[in-house]
Scaffold this active site. Structure first.
Site, PDB file in Angstrom:
ATOM      1  CD  GLU A   1      -2.527  -1.541   2.338  1.00  0.00           C
ATOM      2  OE1 GLU A   1      -4.068  -0.550   1.902  1.00  0.00           O
ATOM      3  OE2 GLU A   1      -2.681  -1.933   3.193  1.00  0.00           O
TER       4      GLU A   1
ATOM      5  CG  HIS B   1      -8.848   5.794   2.275  1.00  0.00           C
ATOM      6  ND1 HIS B   1      -8.984   6.472   0.960  1.00  0.00           N
ATOM      7  CD2 HIS B   1      -8.063   4.966   2.751  1.00  0.00           C
ATOM      8  CE1 HIS B   1      -8.310   4.451   0.588  1.00  0.00           C
ATOM      9  NE2 HIS B   1      -8.360   5.022   1.811  1.00  0.00           N
TER      10      HIS B   1
ATOM     11  NE  ARG C   1      -5.194   5.755   3.513  1.00  0.00           N
ATOM     12  CZ  ARG C   1      -4.849   4.698   4.465  1.00  0.00           C
ATOM     13  NH1 ARG C   1      -5.276   5.230   5.690  1.00  0.00           N
ATOM     14  NH2 ARG C   1      -4.157   3.020   4.141  1.00  0.00           N
TER      15      ARG C   1
ATOM     16  CG  HIS D   1     -10.284   5.961   6.359  1.00  0.00           C
ATOM     17  ND1 HIS D   1     -10.762   5.301   6.338  1.00  0.00           N
ATOM     18  CD2 HIS D   1      -8.552   5.313   6.826  1.00  0.00           C
ATOM     19  CE1 HIS D   1      -9.924   3.499   6.360  1.00  0.00           C
ATOM     20  NE2 HIS D   1      -8.931   3.812   6.311  1.00  0.00           N
TER      21      HIS D   1
ATOM     22  NE  ARG E   1      -4.469   3.976  10.524  1.00  0.00           N
ATOM     23  CZ  ARG E   1      -4.592   3.767   9.527  1.00  0.00           C
ATOM     24  NH1 ARG E   1      -4.162   3.121   8.761  1.00  0.00           N
ATOM     25  NH2 ARG E   1      -6.257   3.899   8.678  1.00  0.00           N
TER      26      ARG E   1
END
Ligand code: SIN
Length: 525
Positions: A121, A239, A285, A346, A381
């Site tokens: 990811e 997100h 992100r 998110h 995060r």
């Protein structure tokens, strides 16, 4: 005043509030120490864990090099605000967390020869994310944990209840909680030697979110009223790739789609993210969400899309069954069509301040998972570190409780009678004046992906003016939710003004009116 006849009362060694992965992992470990009552707002599908798609990040190999690399990626994604020692404790805990899940029987995805499969990811320097059911990792882990807990003779499951008050013993220690049922009619009192909050974050306080509607942070607000310190509330993670169709709820399109080759494109098919970060789709992100926000503002006529049409259709269907079938049900065949996207709230990096054993500043009160602020995530995060945190902190919290002589040596010091009274009235704003929707829209507009000082200041004023309308009235579940949402929003806006302006607290435009570094909020009685 004595408790009403609708009050159910029970005593357990341990009270857990919240039925997600953090709550159930903690419950499993606590059952070896004593009886556990777990109070939840609903079934396991009512919280966020159930919907986690991407997976569980682990430093596969578990040797020094693998751990160092995972630590570095976590700190880099965290925009410089992680606590490096705590990050290392988190990552070092991954081996135990993963082995425990395998021993419980979580069916992680494997290849034909039985080797565990890893995905990548964004912001991970290598593939290190294990997954189950393709993109159903959260529900697979949660179901397995719950199956291992339910039916245990020391376990009691209580639902649907929301926390309304922490109970304090005469010595000041937290000795349980008072809960209201979802209709605001029945009451539940649980007395316990230790109380563990595992209630998740508050992304549903924002108008657009990937989280279920219950995730409005009411339990954190209740703990704050009892004196629990909240911190880093400015750090909301948005997100980037969330399905955006008129009239449909936002739906997460897992970051693993980008990790496995998906592209973010505009209406002309141009991959726009390289204009914002050298890693393009694999940028952290928060960077990608900001890029989409800026791009949409600069080119409002152009849509933004996630495209995986270049990936083989059978692979997409097998690897992302949940995402593929959900999109198909809305008329988007991911093997042929681009999916329109817009970011959504998110995850919360901040919350109830804890140490690395889940201890809060209140004796007897612990917090684990998203509701806690452990400082392992910094200001943004790293993908799939959230399930890791829930599991590792579940284990670590129980070790902390086990080593705490207080709960073993003392019985439960019952709270004074006034603490246990069932409220006949409550403070709130009448629902015809302020609704949850108004609060959600305010936060989305004024505390969203990109912050402007003038909007933050006016948002804070609006919340203050709504709080000023609070008055005593009948006890209702909705009234309790609004009060908690307003009080938490007040703390979020206050934190926006003082939190470092990095990562998930990115400001644009006007210069900040204030600066500072302390983001701790001490609760008040
Ligand atoms: C995702 O699958 O994109 C979400 C995983 C996460 O929140 O880390």
């Amino acid at each position: 005043m004595s408790p009403s006849p609708h009050t159910r009362r029970l005593t357990a060694d341990f009270l857990i509030v919240g039925g997600g992965i953090a709550g159930y992992q903690t419950a499993l470990d606590l059952l070896s120490l004593g009886s556990v009552a777990l109070v939840s707002r609903g079934s396991i599908a009512s919280g966020s864990s159930y919907y986690a798609q991407g997976g569980l990040a682990i430093p596969w190999g578990f040797d020094r090099e693998a751990i160092d690399s995972h630590v570095e990626d976590t700190i880099r994604a965290g925009a410089g605000l992680c606590d490096p020692e705590r990050v290392r404790l988190l990552i070092e805990g991954a081996e135990e967390a993963f082995a425990t899940l395998v021993s419980y029987g979580v069916p992680f995805d494997r290849d034909e020869s039985g080797q565990i499969l890893f995905t990548r990811e964004a912001a991970h320097s290598r593939p290190r994310i294990v997954h189950a059911g393709g993109d159903k990792t959260g529900s697979y882990i949660l179901k397995t944990l719950a199956q291992n807990v339910h039916g245990h003779e020391r376990f009691t499951f209580l639902t649907p209840y929301r926390l309304t008050r922490l109970l304090k013993g005469s010595d000041g220690r937290i000795v349980g909680g008072l809960f209201m049922d979802e209709e605001g009619e029945g009451w539940l009192e649980v007395l316990a030697k230790a109380t563990i909050m595992a209630t998740g974050g508050f992304s549903a306080l924002f108008a657009r979110t990937t989280n279920p509607p219950s995730q409005v942070g009411d339990a954190a607000a209740v703990c704050h009223r009892s004196g629990a310190i909240l911190e880093r509330l400015a750090f909301t993670q948005f997100h980037p790739t969330v399905l955006d169709l008129p009239g449909e709820s936002p739906f997460l399109l897992t970051e693993a789609l980008r990790g496995e080759g998906g592209h973010v494109v505009n209406s002309a098919g141009e991959r726009i993210l390289f204009r914002y970060h050298p890693e393009g789709e694999l940028a952290p992100r928060d960077v990608v969400s900001r890029a989409l926000w800026l791009e949409a503002r600069a080119n409002p006529e152009s849509g933004l899309y996630l495209s995986v049409t270049h990936l083989p259709a059978p692979y997409l269907k097998r690897r992302f069954p949940q995402v593929y079938s959900h999109c198909l049900s809305l008329g988007i065949d991911l093997s042929r069509d681009w999916a329109p996207i817009r970011p959504a709230a998110h995850f919360q990096m901040g919350g109830i301040k804890t140490d690395m054993e889940g201890r809060t500043n209140l004796p007897g009160l612990y917090a684990v998972g998203e509701v806690a602020s452990t400082r392992v995530h910094g200001a943004n995060r790293l993908a799939s570190n959230s399930l890791l945190e829930a599991l590792v902190m579940g284990h670590r919290c129980v070790r902390g409780i086990s080593a705490d002589p207080e709960w073993r040596e003392k019985g439960i010091e019952p709270p004074p009678p006034e603490e246990r009274e069932i409220p006949r009235t409550m403070l709130s704003v009448p629902p015809d004046l302020v609704s949850m929707k108004m609060i959600q829209e305010l936060l989305w507009e004024k505390a969203g992906i990109v912050r402007f000082m003038s909007l933050v200041l006016s948002g804070r004023e609006e919340i203050r003016s709504w709080l000023a309308m609070m008055r005593e009235g009948p006890v209702t579940a909705e009234g309790a939710l609004i009060r908690n949402a307003l009080e938490l929003s007040r703390e979020i806006f206050e934190d926006l003004l003082v939190a470092p302006r990095v990562g998930a607290n990115y400001f644009q435009g006007e210069s900040p009116a204030q600066s500072g570094s302390s983001t701790q909020k001490k609760g008040k009685e």
